[in-house]
Design an enzyme around this catalytic site. Structure first.
Site, PDB file in Angstrom:
ATOM      1  N   SER A 116       0.799  -1.213   0.000  1.00 55.68           N
ATOM      2  CA  SER A 116       0.000   0.000   0.000  1.00 55.68           C
ATOM      3  C   SER A 116       0.835   1.268   0.000  1.00 55.68           C
ATOM      4  CB  SER A 116      -1.031  -0.080   1.124  1.00 55.68           C
ATOM      5  OG  SER A 116      -0.754   0.571   2.274  1.00 55.68           O
ATOM      6  N   ASP A 130       9.106   5.468 -10.896  1.00 58.58           N
ATOM      7  CA  ASP A 130       8.533   5.968 -12.146  1.00 58.58           C
ATOM      8  C   ASP A 130       9.052   7.354 -12.511  1.00 58.58           C
ATOM      9  OD1 ASP A 130       7.155   3.638 -12.227  1.00 58.58           O
ATOM     10  OD2 ASP A 130       5.151   4.511 -12.159  1.00 58.58           O
ATOM     11  N   LYS A 185      -1.165  -4.123  -3.125  1.00 62.10           N
ATOM     12  CA  LYS A 185      -2.388  -3.597  -2.515  1.00 62.10           C
ATOM     13  C   LYS A 185      -2.608  -2.193  -3.065  1.00 62.10           C
ATOM     14  CE  LYS A 185      -5.141  -1.948   0.874  1.00 62.10           C
ATOM     15  NZ  LYS A 185      -5.539  -0.554   1.116  1.00 62.10           N
TER      16      LYS A 185
END
Length: 421
Positions: free
Chosen positions: A309, A320, A334
């Site tokens: 999470s 990224d 998650k």
């Protein structure tokens, strides 16, 4: 207590941003390593409470579950139970005790023994012992298998059942019987329950002016703790850090706001995360503001199968945006966001999945996880194991002797990427 005072109480206790029009507390991201369990307290709900829960599911739940009617007046308990069972594993009715526990955890504290457990091969196994906890003082260790609580057997029990035995006990001292490797007989421990302040961040100095930062969870205090730990390491070296390892292994998550704020510390610009849901305010994009606390120094992030999470949000944001290399094994996966919705007078709540989050490149990690740049699988290391390996200390006990023999391959690769080897 009127609704306005209830909202004020919630805002004070959580530090979340409160949406007064929807009575939604700010987004939470929590992980559970077990399937959703039908709460026994659900069976005792009154029709008014059921109606309120049905309204919130119909209005805010991330998926459009078909309700049998729009007024929600003719639902019986069996129909309600069927609908409730369709919710994802992270959506749950919270009674007063569960709600207070969630508040405490979000604020970096809880009352308990100080152990983290996981179901492994049908046994409830302790995977971590909090450093300043009663369990640590009593001698409980990671890897211990709980076989009874207060003389009630826990063999073939679920994590939820063991937790209930501990929390439901009226005794301040809990008797744990555990099975430990290399011990022929079970061991007995009397562990007292007390309030524990959780340290969400720890750090160590590495060679050549670099640092190591372990984030164990994301609470309301994590941003402050991360900034303090980095400042302390930089003050020691007298210069900005030349590199940083961020260890997110076994980090189960926490609040969305904390994950976004910590990510923003290391990014000059770019998207951190986006969320998408059925109602308007669930659709948000979070962007980095100018300013990198490390001034561009290289970062390596460590993850494993228990990184989940909020930990996955930080890992993906740095990966990224080409700000960090990620080392380890595939993370938990998650990718949903929960909102905490007060019910009635505010003493109970509905923790409901209201959105799914997407990485800066627009990918959902739900059920998939974050793929590391450098894949290295290894046995999970406890926080005490990590500390021994990093400090390269002389072993002073049986526990540290065992830990010192473990080679942290992921950390070794991270240091190599930072040119520390």
């Amino acid at each position: 207590m009127d609704k306005k005072s209830t909202e004020a109480k919630w805002f004070k206790n959580t530090g979340f941003t409160l949406n007064l029009s929807l009575y939604l507390l700010a987004l939470l991201i929590f992980i559970s390593f077990s399937a959703n369990v039908f709460s026994s307290s659900i069976k005792e709900l009154k029709s008014q409470q059921i109606t309120e829960i049905l309204f919130n599911i119909h209005t805010y739940y991330v998926e459009d579950l078909a309700l049998q009617n729009t007024t929600h007046t003719s639902y019986n308990n069996q129909q309600f139970a069927h609908l409730y069972a369709q919710l994802d594993p992270y959506s749950k009715y919270l009674d007063e005790h569960e709600l207070n526990t969630l508040f405490d955890n979000t604020n970096g504290r809880y009352t308990g023994l100080g152990i983290e457990v996981k179901q492994i091969n049908n046994s409830v196994t302790i995977v971590n012992v909090v450093s300043n906890s009663p369990a640590k003082s009593a001698g409980v260790m990671a890897g211990d298998i709980i076989i009874s609580v207060n003389n009630q057997t826990t063999q073939n029990s679920t994590v939820e059942h063991v937790a209930q035995l501990i929390t439901a006990s009226k005794l301040s001292n809990i008797s744990l019987t555990i099975k430990r490797d290399n011990q022929p007989q079970p061991l007995n421990f009397n562990v007292s329950r007390r309030k524990i302040k959780l340290e969400s961040v720890t750090s160590q100095r590495l060679d050549l002016g670099s640092g190591y930062l372990a984030i164990n969870s994301f609470s309301n205090h994590t941003l402050h703790e991360v900034a303090l730990q980095i400042a302390a390491m930089q003050n020691h070296f007298g210069d900005p850090l030349k590199g940083l390892v961020i260890d997110l292994r076994d980090n189960p998550g926490g609040t969305l706001r904390s994950a976004v704020a910590v990510s923003d510390l290391f990014l000059q610009n770019g998207t951190i995360v986006t969320t998408k849901g059925r109602y308007n305010e669930a659709n948000k994009a979070f962007y980095a503001k100018h300013g990198d606390i490390l001034k561009g120094a290289p970062i390596v992030v460590l993850i494993n199968e228990n990184s989940a999470s909020a930990a996955e949000i930080l890992a993906a944001a740095l990966k990224d945006n080409n700000r960090a290399k990620v080392v380890g094994s595939q993370s938990f996966g998650k990718g949903s966001v929960q909102s905490l919705i007060p019910l009635g007078d505010g003493s109970t709540a509905l923790k409901l999945t209201t959105a799914k989050y997407f990485t800066p490149l627009g990918k959902s990690i739900e059920g998939v996880g974050i793929t590391p740049d450098v894949a290295i699988n290894q046995t999970t290391l406890s926080q005490s194991d990590k500390a021994v390996i990093i400090k390269n200390q002389q072993a002073k006990s049986k526990q540290t002797q065992l830990a010192s023999k473990v080679t942290d391959l992921q950390l070794a690769k991270a240091k190599q990427l930072l040119n520390l080897q």
